[in-house]
Design a protein around this motif. Structure first.
Motif, PDB file in Angstrom:
ATOM      1  N   PHE A  46       3.129   1.888  -9.907  1.00  0.00           N
ATOM      2  CA  PHE A  46       2.153   1.488 -10.924  1.00  0.00           C
ATOM      3  C   PHE A  46       2.456   0.088 -11.444  1.00  0.00           C
ATOM      4  O   PHE A  46       1.570  -0.753 -11.585  1.00  0.00           O
ATOM      5  CB  PHE A  46       2.192   2.493 -12.075  1.00  0.00           C
ATOM      6  CG  PHE A  46       1.409   2.065 -13.266  1.00  0.00           C
ATOM      7  CD1 PHE A  46       0.045   2.233 -13.290  1.00  0.00           C
ATOM      8  CD2 PHE A  46       2.040   1.465 -14.338  1.00  0.00           C
ATOM      9  CE1 PHE A  46      -0.682   1.816 -14.376  1.00  0.00           C
ATOM     10  CE2 PHE A  46       1.313   1.038 -15.429  1.00  0.00           C
ATOM     11  CZ  PHE A  46      -0.047   1.225 -15.451  1.00  0.00           C
ATOM     12  N   ALA A  47       3.740  -0.169 -11.705  1.00  0.00           N
ATOM     13  CA  ALA A  47       4.129  -1.479 -12.226  1.00  0.00           C
ATOM     14  C   ALA A  47       3.809  -2.578 -11.209  1.00  0.00           C
ATOM     15  O   ALA A  47       3.285  -3.637 -11.559  1.00  0.00           O
ATOM     16  CB  ALA A  47       5.616  -1.486 -12.557  1.00  0.00           C
ATOM     17  N   ILE A  48       4.111  -2.301  -9.942  1.00  0.00           N
ATOM     18  CA  ILE A  48       3.827  -3.298  -8.908  1.00  0.00           C
ATOM     19  C   ILE A  48       2.330  -3.568  -8.848  1.00  0.00           C
ATOM     20  O   ILE A  48       1.882  -4.702  -8.790  1.00  0.00           O
ATOM     21  CB  ILE A  48       4.362  -2.822  -7.546  1.00  0.00           C
ATOM     22  CG1 ILE A  48       5.883  -2.785  -7.581  1.00  0.00           C
ATOM     23  CG2 ILE A  48       3.884  -3.719  -6.424  1.00  0.00           C
ATOM     24  CD1 ILE A  48       6.517  -2.220  -6.344  1.00  0.00           C
ATOM     25  N   TRP A  49       1.581  -2.488  -8.906  1.00  0.00           N
ATOM     26  CA  TRP A  49       0.128  -2.605  -8.821  1.00  0.00           C
ATOM     27  C   TRP A  49      -0.442  -3.441  -9.969  1.00  0.00           C
ATOM     28  O   TRP A  49      -1.312  -4.282  -9.780  1.00  0.00           O
ATOM     29  CB  TRP A  49      -0.479  -1.206  -8.820  1.00  0.00           C
ATOM     30  CG  TRP A  49      -1.934  -1.160  -8.572  1.00  0.00           C
ATOM     31  CD1 TRP A  49      -2.915  -1.287  -9.484  1.00  0.00           C
ATOM     32  CD2 TRP A  49      -2.566  -0.980  -7.311  1.00  0.00           C
ATOM     33  NE1 TRP A  49      -4.131  -1.188  -8.886  1.00  0.00           N
ATOM     34  CE2 TRP A  49      -3.948  -1.005  -7.545  1.00  0.00           C
ATOM     35  CE3 TRP A  49      -2.106  -0.780  -5.998  1.00  0.00           C
ATOM     36  CZ2 TRP A  49      -4.872  -0.841  -6.526  1.00  0.00           C
ATOM     37  CZ3 TRP A  49      -3.032  -0.620  -5.000  1.00  0.00           C
ATOM     38  CH2 TRP A  49      -4.399  -0.653  -5.252  1.00  0.00           C
ATOM     39  N   PHE A  79       0.816  -1.198   0.000  1.00  0.00           N
ATOM     40  CA  PHE A  79       0.000   0.000   0.000  1.00  0.00           C
ATOM     41  C   PHE A  79       0.854   1.254   0.000  1.00  0.00           C
ATOM     42  O   PHE A  79       0.552   2.219  -0.686  1.00  0.00           O
ATOM     43  CB  PHE A  79      -0.933   0.000   1.214  1.00  0.00           C
ATOM     44  CG  PHE A  79      -2.230   0.634   0.889  1.00  0.00           C
ATOM     45  CD1 PHE A  79      -3.193  -0.093   0.201  1.00  0.00           C
ATOM     46  CD2 PHE A  79      -2.486   1.955   1.206  1.00  0.00           C
ATOM     47  CE1 PHE A  79      -4.385   0.489  -0.153  1.00  0.00           C
ATOM     48  CE2 PHE A  79      -3.673   2.540   0.845  1.00  0.00           C
ATOM     49  CZ  PHE A  79      -4.628   1.808   0.176  1.00  0.00           C
ATOM     50  N   TRP A  80       1.943   1.208   0.746  1.00  0.00           N
ATOM     51  CA  TRP A  80       2.813   2.374   0.829  1.00  0.00           C
ATOM     52  C   TRP A  80       3.383   2.724  -0.543  1.00  0.00           C
ATOM     53  O   TRP A  80       3.449   3.887  -0.931  1.00  0.00           O
ATOM     54  CB  TRP A  80       3.938   2.093   1.828  1.00  0.00           C
ATOM     55  CG  TRP A  80       5.025   3.094   1.753  1.00  0.00           C
ATOM     56  CD1 TRP A  80       4.938   4.412   2.077  1.00  0.00           C
ATOM     57  CD2 TRP A  80       6.354   2.867   1.290  1.00  0.00           C
ATOM     58  NE1 TRP A  80       6.135   5.017   1.855  1.00  0.00           N
ATOM     59  CE2 TRP A  80       7.016   4.099   1.372  1.00  0.00           C
ATOM     60  CE3 TRP A  80       7.051   1.751   0.836  1.00  0.00           C
ATOM     61  CZ2 TRP A  80       8.350   4.231   1.001  1.00  0.00           C
ATOM     62  CZ3 TRP A  80       8.364   1.889   0.473  1.00  0.00           C
ATOM     63  CH2 TRP A  80       9.004   3.112   0.553  1.00  0.00           C
ATOM     64  N   THR A  81       3.771   1.691  -1.307  1.00  0.00           N
ATOM     65  CA  THR A  81       4.315   1.964  -2.635  1.00  0.00           C
ATOM     66  C   THR A  81       3.286   2.684  -3.496  1.00  0.00           C
ATOM     67  O   THR A  81       3.634   3.530  -4.310  1.00  0.00           O
ATOM     68  CB  THR A  81       4.724   0.668  -3.359  1.00  0.00           C
ATOM     69  OG1 THR A  81       3.592  -0.172  -3.443  1.00  0.00           O
ATOM     70  CG2 THR A  81       5.842  -0.044  -2.658  1.00  0.00           C
ATOM     71  N   ILE A  82       2.004   2.372  -3.287  1.00  0.00           N
ATOM     72  CA  ILE A  82       0.971   2.986  -4.114  1.00  0.00           C
ATOM     73  C   ILE A  82       0.787   4.453  -3.764  1.00  0.00           C
ATOM     74  O   ILE A  82       0.627   5.297  -4.632  1.00  0.00           O
ATOM     75  CB  ILE A  82      -0.367   2.245  -3.940  1.00  0.00           C
ATOM     76  CG1 ILE A  82      -0.221   0.797  -4.358  1.00  0.00           C
ATOM     77  CG2 ILE A  82      -1.461   2.893  -4.744  1.00  0.00           C
ATOM     78  CD1 ILE A  82       0.479   0.592  -5.652  1.00  0.00           C
ATOM     79  N   THR A  83       0.815   4.758  -2.458  1.00  0.00           N
ATOM     80  CA  THR A  83       0.599   6.156  -2.074  1.00  0.00           C
ATOM     81  C   THR A  83       1.673   7.047  -2.683  1.00  0.00           C
ATOM     82  O   THR A  83       1.443   8.229  -2.904  1.00  0.00           O
ATOM     83  CB  THR A  83       0.621   6.337  -0.548  1.00  0.00           C
ATOM     84  OG1 THR A  83       1.833   5.766  -0.053  1.00  0.00           O
ATOM     85  CG2 THR A  83      -0.559   5.683   0.103  1.00  0.00           C
TER      86      THR A  83
END
Lengths: 84, 278, 291
Positions: free
Chosen positions: B155-158, B105-109
């Protein structure tokens, strides 16, 4: 066939405990939504920043000390985090 | 729903498609007109095609450098993000990592923040803090590649996570039983199966990096300028050369159009963080 | 499960990169926002000045104006996109020849670089070159000049945003509409409900989550719009279309007043996060009601 090993941990008890922890983590206080402590900390910070900025804009020029605002914000923050 | 005449719908959509396409067509019209013809009565129909704008733009060494920079930065960024995201997704999917949902989640924020907010800190970090001897990240291609990763890696991870999660665990367990090392498992089992998803991610990131403007405009000055910055430069310094500006716009547009025809189906899923599947 | 060490090892580059290029700048900008620092000003050293930057900021008319026009822009753009996007999605729900082709054409603007969108619309609207001012004048006798008239400039930034992003709304709402069950609609029609009733009481509540998610994504994007507007109007005339990102980039940044600029950046981030969070709550809270 060998007797199944006696479970070391009572799974049902663990489950109940986990649910309790979850319920403690996310709960309903006076805020209109379910929150955990992190959400409440965030809400407290949001409100604190907004209050301080508004105070600087409108009350400080009128002669009300900003420190009064800090006290207010800290009290409000504590209330939100404890009871929200 | 209420039955309606399908041809009415078609007529409506012809008008709507016209609205969508006309501005791009107009861009093309401007780009193939000599400067003197621009200020006469605007005409929608092309009678003569004038290619000089394209020739001049293509032979301009500065613009060629910008184009090369854009290609290098987008490709480098897409490779970096895809590889790192592949590794990260594999780790998040297959290993029992404490607090991994939080990490996810942190990567997304990281992506949600407006780029303008980070202009100043990035500028200062790139010119004053991340300095090794004479080397600064400011105005380097590698600086831009790393910078774009902040926004594109989440974005890529998501988008890659569902792909990796969708590969059955039994496959890598079987490989492990057969004596394959982790590296071999990743290379021979996971990589081939993840390829289609990876390709879509790669392409979308490539377009994002290609289209980016604000950070490139602030954090480069000469060496690493990209084509989008070149386009804006053209307007501010030589605002009257509309034909050339249109030609550069077309050049900027073409790679995106090619991409568009390749991954048309996945664009919406990509732009909405996979919230919408078609 | 195999050794977690390998897992962490695979994750390390990602965390490192996002830490150095994502978290560090944030901490740095927060740190600077409490300092006075202008290397080219009267006192070039960095001095800690508590909240004085923020005290200055709440009285900064230019900054407050740019926040206001940004909110206005985001509201008009997102609202129109949702309405138009919904109507177009409904049109796509029907069967008609060439639907796939029209849909492909409709998706096209999404992939165009924002900076190119700006230049396209500039060519459309610049007086004496653009086709819009020409025909507006010929057919209706209206004089359109986005370089002079603030209202027109604002309107065209909104129109440009609608052209660019409505397809996204259409396609997300279309996906939502296609996933709805048929029965409630058939039942309502049998019961003789009017189209308006069906919309307000069945369709809208059912696609509410999709609408909110779309608003969320679009609003985040609209609030940080810079490139297109820079190309179209350059923020002008005056400061009429100088949206907040543009303000930071073109007004705050060149002044090299790093402390104050950081304070503005922090407040913009704060405002974005608050809006983001409120929408997120609006999205999640209804779902938790059942518990």
């Amino acid at each position: 066939m060998a007797e199944p090993l006696e479970p070391v941990i009572d799974l049902e008890a663990v489950d109940e405990e986990a649910q309790e922890v979850a319920a403690r983590a996310a709960r309903r206080g006076f805020l209109p939504i379910q929150t955990n402590w992190f959400d409440r900390l965030f809400i407290a910070i949001y409100i604190a920043v907004a209050l301080i900025l508004l105070w600087m804009r409108f009350l400080e020029p009128a002669g009300v000390s900003i420190y009064l605002c800090y006290v207010l914000v800290l009290v409000l923050g504590a209330v939100i985090i404890r009871k929200g | 729903m209420r039955p309606s005449n399908p041809w009415l719908n078609v007529a409506l959509w012809v008008i709507l498609s016209f609205t969508t396409l006309f501005p791009i067509y107009w861009l093309f019209v401007i780009s193939v007109k000599p400067a003197v013809d621009l200020f006469t009565t605007p005409s929608v129909i092309l009678d003569t095609v004038y290619w000089r704008n394209y020739v001049e733009v293509f032979h301009d060494p500065t613009l060629r450098r910008y184009m090369t920079n854009s290609l290098i930065v987008s490709t480098g960024n897409a490779v970096l993000c895809s590889v790192l995201a592949f590794m990260a997704c594999y780790a998040l999917s297959r290993y029992d990592i404490g607090g991994k949902e939080n990490i996810f989640f942190w990567t997304i924020t990281n992506r949600m923040a407006p780029a303008a907010v980070f202009l100043l800190p990035f500028f200062l970090l790139f010119t004053k803090v991340f300095v090794i001897g004479d080397f600064k990240l400011y105005d380097t291609r590698i600086g831009l590649i790393l910078l774009y990763s902040t926004f594109n890696l989440p974005f890529a991870i998501w988008t890659l996570r569902p792909t990796i999660d969708g590969i059955p665990r039994e496959l890598d367990e079987a490989a492990t039983v057969d004596g394959a090392s982790t590296w071999q498992t990743i290379r021979e089992v996971i990589w081939p199966l993840a390829k289609p998803g990876l390709a879509v991610t790669f392409i979308l990131i490539w377009v994002f990096a290609w289209n980016e403007f604000l950070l490139a405009a602030t954090l480069t000055s000469f060496n690493a300028r990209t084509i989008t910055t070149g386009l804006s430069e053209y307007v501010t310094t030589t605002g009257t050369e509309w034909g050339k500006m249109a030609a550069i716009s077309i050049f900027t547009l073409i790679p995106a159009l090619i991409i568009f025809s390749m991954v048309q189906r996945h664009i919406v899923a990509g732009l909405t963080f996979g919230a919408v599947k078609e | 499960m195999r050794s977690n060490k390998v897992g962490w090892l695979l994750l390390t580059p990602t965390l490192l990169l996002l830490g150095v290029f994502g978290i560090l700048p944030f901490i740095y900008v927060l740190f600077l926002s409490f300092h006075q620092w202008n290397p080219f000003g009267a006192s070039p050293d960095r001095i800690f000045i508590w909240g004085n930057n923020f005290r200055r900021l709440v009285f900064d008319g230019e900054f407050l104006l740019s926040i206001w026009v940004t909110l206005k822009f985001a509201f008009f753009a997102v609202f129109s996109e949702i309405v138009i996007g919904y109507l177009l999605a409904q049109l796509f729900m029907r069967e008609f020849p060439g639907r796939a082709v029209f849909r492909t054409i409709h998706t096209l603007p999404l992939i165009v670089a924002p900076i190119v969108v700006g230049s396209v619309w500039r060519l459309m609207t610049t007086p004496s070159i653009g086709i819009i001012p020409y025909y507006a004048n010929q057919l209706f006798g209206i004089d359109i000049n986005i370089g002079r008239d603030a209202g027109t400039a604002f309107m065209f930034t909104v129109i440009m945003d609608i052209w660019h992003w409505t397809p996204l709304v259409t396609l997300t709402l279309l996906a939502a509409l296609l996933s709805l069950p048929k029965e409630p609609f058939e039942q309502a029609q049998i019961d003789g409900a009017s189209r308006a009733q069906i919309f307000w009481h069945i369709t809208l509540p059912m696609i509410r989550p999709a609408i909110l998610a779309t608003v969320f994504i679009r609003l985040m994007d609209a609030l940080r719009t810079v490139d297109e507007v820079w190309m179209l109007t350059g923020g002008g005339p005056g400061a009429a279309t100088r949206y907040i990102g543009l303000h930071i980039w073109k007004v705050v940044f060149p002044k090299t007043d790093y402390g104050y600029g950081s304070a503005i950046s922090v407040i913009v981030l704060y405002l974005t996060l608050v809006m983001c969070w409120m929408l997120y709550v609006g999205l999640v809270a209804p779902r938790n009601k059942g518990n």
